[in-house]
Scaffold this motif. Structure first.
Motif, short mmCIF file in Angstrom:
data_model
loop_
_atom_site.label_atom_id
_atom_site.label_comp_id
_atom_site.label_asym_id
_atom_site.label_seq_id
_atom_site.Cartn_x
_atom_site.Cartn_y
_atom_site.Cartn_z
N ARG A 85 -46.68 22.54 26.16
CA ARG A 85 -46.65 22.43 24.70
C ARG A 85 -46.20 23.72 24.00
O ARG A 85 -45.42 23.68 23.06
N ARG A 86 -46.67 24.85 24.46
CA ARG A 86 -46.30 26.09 23.79
C ARG A 86 -44.82 26.40 23.94
O ARG A 86 -44.23 27.07 23.11
N SER A 87 -44.21 25.89 24.97
CA SER A 87 -42.78 26.09 25.17
C SER A 87 -41.94 25.26 24.20
O SER A 87 -40.78 25.59 23.95
N LEU A 88 -42.52 24.20 23.65
CA LEU A 88 -41.80 23.37 22.69
C LEU A 88 -41.39 24.17 21.45
O LEU A 88 -40.31 23.95 20.89
N LEU A 89 -42.23 25.10 21.01
CA LEU A 89 -41.89 25.93 19.86
C LEU A 89 -40.65 26.76 20.15
O LEU A 89 -39.78 26.91 19.28
N MET A 90 -40.57 27.32 21.34
CA MET A 90 -39.39 28.09 21.72
C MET A 90 -38.16 27.21 21.75
O MET A 90 -37.07 27.63 21.34
N VAL A 91 -38.30 25.99 22.22
CA VAL A 91 -37.18 25.04 22.28
C VAL A 91 -36.65 24.78 20.87
O VAL A 91 -35.44 24.88 20.62
N PHE A 92 -37.55 24.47 19.94
CA PHE A 92 -37.11 24.17 18.57
C PHE A 92 -36.55 25.41 17.88
O PHE A 92 -35.55 25.33 17.16
N ALA A 93 -37.15 26.55 18.09
CA ALA A 93 -36.64 27.79 17.50
C ALA A 93 -35.24 28.10 18.01
O ALA A 93 -34.36 28.49 17.23
N ALA A 94 -35.02 27.91 19.30
CA ALA A 94 -33.69 28.17 19.88
C ALA A 94 -32.64 27.24 19.28
O ALA A 94 -31.54 27.68 18.94
N GLY A 95 -32.98 25.97 19.14
CA GLY A 95 -32.03 25.02 18.57
C GLY A 95 -31.69 25.32 17.13
O GLY A 95 -30.52 25.28 16.72
N GLN A 129 -29.39 21.16 27.80
CA GLN A 129 -28.85 21.40 29.13
C GLN A 129 -29.78 22.31 29.95
O GLN A 129 -29.99 22.08 31.14
N ILE A 130 -30.31 23.32 29.30
CA ILE A 130 -31.24 24.21 30.01
C ILE A 130 -32.48 23.42 30.45
O ILE A 130 -32.94 23.55 31.59
N LEU A 131 -32.98 22.57 29.57
CA LEU A 131 -34.14 21.74 29.94
C LEU A 131 -33.79 20.78 31.08
O LEU A 131 -34.61 20.55 31.97
N THR A 132 -32.58 20.24 31.06
CA THR A 132 -32.14 19.35 32.14
C THR A 132 -32.05 20.12 33.45
O THR A 132 -32.54 19.65 34.49
N ASP A 133 -31.42 21.28 33.40
CA ASP A 133 -31.28 22.08 34.62
C ASP A 133 -32.64 22.50 35.18
O ASP A 133 -32.80 22.62 36.39
N ARG A 134 -33.62 22.68 34.30
CA ARG A 134 -34.97 23.06 34.74
C ARG A 134 -35.80 21.81 35.09
O ARG A 134 -36.96 21.94 35.41
N ARG A 135 -35.18 20.64 34.99
CA ARG A 135 -35.77 19.35 35.37
C ARG A 135 -36.94 18.94 34.49
O ARG A 135 -37.92 18.37 34.94
N HIS A 136 -36.82 19.20 33.16
CA HIS A 136 -37.87 18.83 32.21
C HIS A 136 -37.53 17.49 31.55
O HIS A 136 -36.43 17.31 31.02
N VAL A 137 -38.49 16.60 31.55
CA VAL A 137 -38.35 15.27 30.95
C VAL A 137 -37.94 15.38 29.48
O VAL A 137 -37.18 14.54 28.98
N GLU A 138 -38.39 16.39 28.79
CA GLU A 138 -38.13 16.54 27.36
C GLU A 138 -36.67 16.75 27.02
O GLU A 138 -36.29 16.71 25.84
N SER A 139 -35.84 16.96 28.02
CA SER A 139 -34.40 17.08 27.74
C SER A 139 -33.84 15.76 27.20
O SER A 139 -32.94 15.76 26.36
N TRP A 140 -34.39 14.65 27.66
CA TRP A 140 -33.81 13.34 27.31
C TRP A 140 -33.92 12.97 25.84
O TRP A 140 -32.94 12.48 25.27
N PRO A 141 -35.06 13.18 25.14
CA PRO A 141 -35.06 12.88 23.70
C PRO A 141 -34.04 13.72 22.93
O PRO A 141 -33.42 13.24 21.98
#
Length: 185
Positions: A85-95, A129-141
């Motif tokens: 969950r805490r990584s989600l903030l980094m994901v949204f900030a990066a985008g 793409q980074i999430l996909t390469d790291r094999r995270h399900v959250e890449s798909w949404p």
């Protein structure tokens, strides 16, 4: 539609299907896809999308290496996981930061055909793409949202085969999300 765009779309279709199936074999197709699309997007003056292909090439090589480390038997799907969950903030900030920075550059310093939409598409694609390469399900949404934007963007630029490909990507992304959620380890 040019023959080059049609060929890129074909390789891209094979690539994403293999990703959704969690197959390591997706990467050779991905490498060819991004090389072809670099040319297609540069010719269409979608500079963020063209530059994104350079990032995707590096990401394909990284993902190939990373997925290969997770696979003992190449005939079996790679394991996947969820993002903390805490990584989600980094994901949204990066985008958001990526969209803002790339949009400013493209709108001020180029003759880009659709600078802000192209920038948003590129920035969020890098995150996904980074999430996909790291094999995270959250890449798909993220891929689902990106594919919706891509259909509209590429159709407006006359890249109809690419818009059609992204419509198919949208369907495969829904399937991939379901498949990966079921396979979480």
């Amino acid at each position: 539609m040019t023959p080059l765009e049609a060929l890129a779309a074909l390789f891209g279709l094979v690539n994403i299907t293999l990703i959704a199936r969690r197959s390591l074999l997706n990467y050779p197709f991905g490498v060819v896809t991004v090389c072809l699309y670099f040319i297609v997007f540069a010719q269409a003056r979608l500079y963020s999308a063209a530059g994104l292909q350079v990032f995707f090439l590096a990401a394909q090589l990284y993902g190939w290496w990373y997925w290969r480390r997770a696979v003992v038997d190449v005939t079996k799907p790679v394991p996947v996981r969820t993002l903390q969950r805490r990584s989600l903030l980094m994901v949204f900030a990066a985008g958001i930061c990526g969209t803002t920075l790339l949009g400013l550059v493209m709108s001020r310093y180029t003759d880009a055909a659709a600078p802000w939409f192209d920038a948003g598409n590129a920035a969020w694609s890098m995150v996904a793409q980074i999430l996909t390469d790291r094999r995270h399900v959250e890449s798909w949404p993220l891929w689902i949202a990106i594919n919706i934007l891509s259909v509209w963007l590429y159709a407006n630029q006359g890249l109809l085969a690419t818009a059609g490909l992204y419509a198919v990507y949208l369907c495969i992304a829904c399937w991939g999300w379901d498949s990966w959620r079921r396979a979480v380890t």
